[in-house]
Design a protein around this motif. Structure first.
Motif, short mmCIF file in Angstrom:
data_model
loop_
_atom_site.label_atom_id
_atom_site.label_comp_id
_atom_site.label_asym_id
_atom_site.label_seq_id
_atom_site.Cartn_x
_atom_site.Cartn_y
_atom_site.Cartn_z
N LEU A 308 0.83 -1.19 0.00
CA LEU A 308 0.00 0.00 0.00
C LEU A 308 0.87 1.25 0.00
O LEU A 308 1.82 1.35 0.78
N ARG A 309 0.55 2.15 -0.92
CA ARG A 309 1.12 3.50 -0.84
C ARG A 309 0.14 4.34 -0.04
O ARG A 309 -1.03 4.48 -0.39
N LEU A 310 0.62 4.90 1.06
CA LEU A 310 -0.24 5.55 2.04
C LEU A 310 0.03 7.06 2.04
O LEU A 310 1.11 7.51 2.46
N ASP A 311 -0.93 7.84 1.56
CA ASP A 311 -0.80 9.30 1.52
C ASP A 311 -1.00 9.89 2.91
O ASP A 311 -1.92 9.49 3.65
N HIS A 312 -0.18 10.88 3.25
CA HIS A 312 -0.35 11.57 4.53
C HIS A 312 0.29 12.95 4.44
O HIS A 312 0.99 13.28 3.47
N LEU A 313 0.07 13.74 5.47
CA LEU A 313 0.69 15.06 5.58
C LEU A 313 1.54 15.16 6.84
O LEU A 313 1.68 16.24 7.42
N MET A 314 2.10 14.03 7.28
CA MET A 314 3.07 14.08 8.37
C MET A 314 4.29 14.85 7.92
O MET A 314 4.63 14.87 6.74
N ALA A 339 3.27 1.17 8.90
CA ALA A 339 3.88 1.71 7.67
C ALA A 339 5.30 2.17 7.96
O ALA A 339 5.71 2.32 9.12
N VAL A 340 6.04 2.44 6.88
CA VAL A 340 7.41 2.93 6.92
C VAL A 340 7.48 4.17 6.03
O VAL A 340 7.01 4.14 4.88
N GLY A 359 4.99 3.45 3.01
CA GLY A 359 4.67 2.15 2.43
C GLY A 359 4.20 1.19 3.52
O GLY A 359 4.70 1.22 4.65
N GLY A 360 3.22 0.35 3.19
CA GLY A 360 2.71 -0.61 4.16
C GLY A 360 1.89 -1.68 3.47
O GLY A 360 2.13 -2.02 2.32
N GLY A 361 0.89 -2.21 4.18
CA GLY A 361 0.00 -3.20 3.60
C GLY A 361 0.37 -4.63 3.93
O GLY A 361 1.30 -4.90 4.70
#
Length: 376
Positions: A308-314, A339-340, A359-361
């Motif tokens: 999984l490509r995980l979108d965030h605003l961290m 995630a990493v 990245g995760g999943g």
């Protein structure tokens, strides 16, 4: 504590819930002794002799060598790179191996103690620096406001996070098993038939951490991401590796558990992220951000695995790559990694379609489970 299936776990605890939690006291007194390893090197035959000298409270390793000798070398110049064998793990194995470990003599703090950041410790101007007013450029990329803080890494689980050094630079990582390190794939030097050396220093805080240093002996991966080529959207979903270390440093500092990210958690303020960003103290001190969200998940497939490509605003900048994103579940005394950290958006972020990514999943969970099972 028994492992849980993803569907059996309640939703992660929110930042507000964690703020109300009191630290968990130790379950046992400290052990009489703990073995840690603070240095390692190779001394080729004929290169000289090593000796340990004590000078007051200081210990010095000296090497007597000829003028032509190369001297000490890194313990593992080149390490094997291993692609998991698909038949070695199943969903049951992943769930059974997903728990973390908290050394029983350690208290648990759900938010780490804050440490002030002085201007002279910054390697770049702060986020609120006004380039127009100062007449200088602003080399920093985070979203407004900057939510990061430096923290004291000596408590659990914050001591599991450390600085990672390889021939391609400094990044971040955390223990994910007794002798297992989780970090980014693009922080690895990929060689023909293997990978370059890797050194992990948990709880590094402007000096080497007090729990010792570990070197990588093997890297387990799905994709060989090379940062000089840039990281594609597909690669971001698999931008993580597990490195097998040369001693069981996770028995000393502990390690988090892991769980496969579920899209029902999108938008919730559940996550914490830690790393060693270059713009704060020159990647010499760990930074923490609380009350963060993953906004969208995008599945990618490779070699039978789904990442999984995980979108965030961290708020992440170079050096934070490889840093864990984790959350707390139920009454467990350790967090679980979902995630990493992988990639930054083009900066400044100017639209609602630009995000930082992790990245995760299922592929991340499978990789960790395989590493723990095949290399205990």
């Amino acid at each position: 504590m028994a492992a849980h299936r993803t569907t059996e776990l309640p939703r992660p605890l929110t930042a507000r819930q964690l703020a109300r939690r009191k630290p968990l006291p130790p379950e046992a007194p400290p052990p009489r002794s703990i073995l840690t390893r603070h240095s390692a090197f190779r001394l080729p035959a004929g290169a000289g002799k090593a000796r340990l000298r004590r000078r007051g409270d200081r210990y010095v390793v000296e090497i007597i060598q000829s003028g032509r000798a190369r001297g000490p070398l890194t313990p593992h110049d080149k390490i094997p790179a291993e692609h998991p064998t698909l038949g070695r793990f199943s969903e049951n194995l992943v769930n059974r191996l997903s728990a973390g470990y908290r050394p029983p003599h350690l208290a648990v703090e759900f938010v780490p103690p804050r440490v002030p950041l002085r201007l002279r410790e910054r390697s770049r101007p702060p986020f609120d620096f006004d380039p127009a007013h100062e007449g200088r450029s602003q080399p920093l990329c985070v979203t407004d406001p900057d939510g990061r803080m430096l923290y004291d890494p000596l408590t659990f689980p914050w001591r599991t996070v450390g600085r990672v050094e390889t021939p391609v630079g400094i990044s971040s990582g955390c223990t994910i098993g007794p002798r297992h390190l989780l970090t980014s794939a693009h922080g690895i030097q990929w060689l023909e038939g293997g990978a370059g050396w890797l050194r992990f220093d948990p709880a590094h805080d402007r000096r080497p951490g007090p729990y010792g240093t570990a070197f990588g002996t093997r890297v387990i991966f799905w994709l060989r991401n090379v940062p000089a080529r840039g990281i594609s959207l597909h690669e971001q979903a698999f931008d993580y590796v597990v490195c097998v270390l040369d001693w069981r440093i996770g028995d000393v500092v502990g390690y988090p558990g892991f769980i496969t990210y579920a899209n029902r958690w999108n938008g919730g303020e559940f996550w914490q992220t830690m790393g060693y960003p270059n713009d704060l103290s020159g990647a010499e001190a760990p930074a923490f951000q609380n009350k963060t969200s993953i906004l969208h998940d995008h599945p990618e497939t490779s070699k039978g695995q789904t990442g999984l490509r995980l979108d965030h605003l961290m708020d992440v900048t170079p050096g934070h790559s490889g840093g864990a994103v984790w959350g707390w579940f139920d009454e467990e005394p350790w967090p679980r990694v979902v995630a990493v950290q992988s990639a930054e958006a083009n900066c400044p972020i100017t639209s609602d379609t630009q995000f930082n990514d992790a990245g995760g999943g299922p592929a991340l969970s499978a990789l960790i489970a395989y590493a723990r099972s095949a290399h205990p």
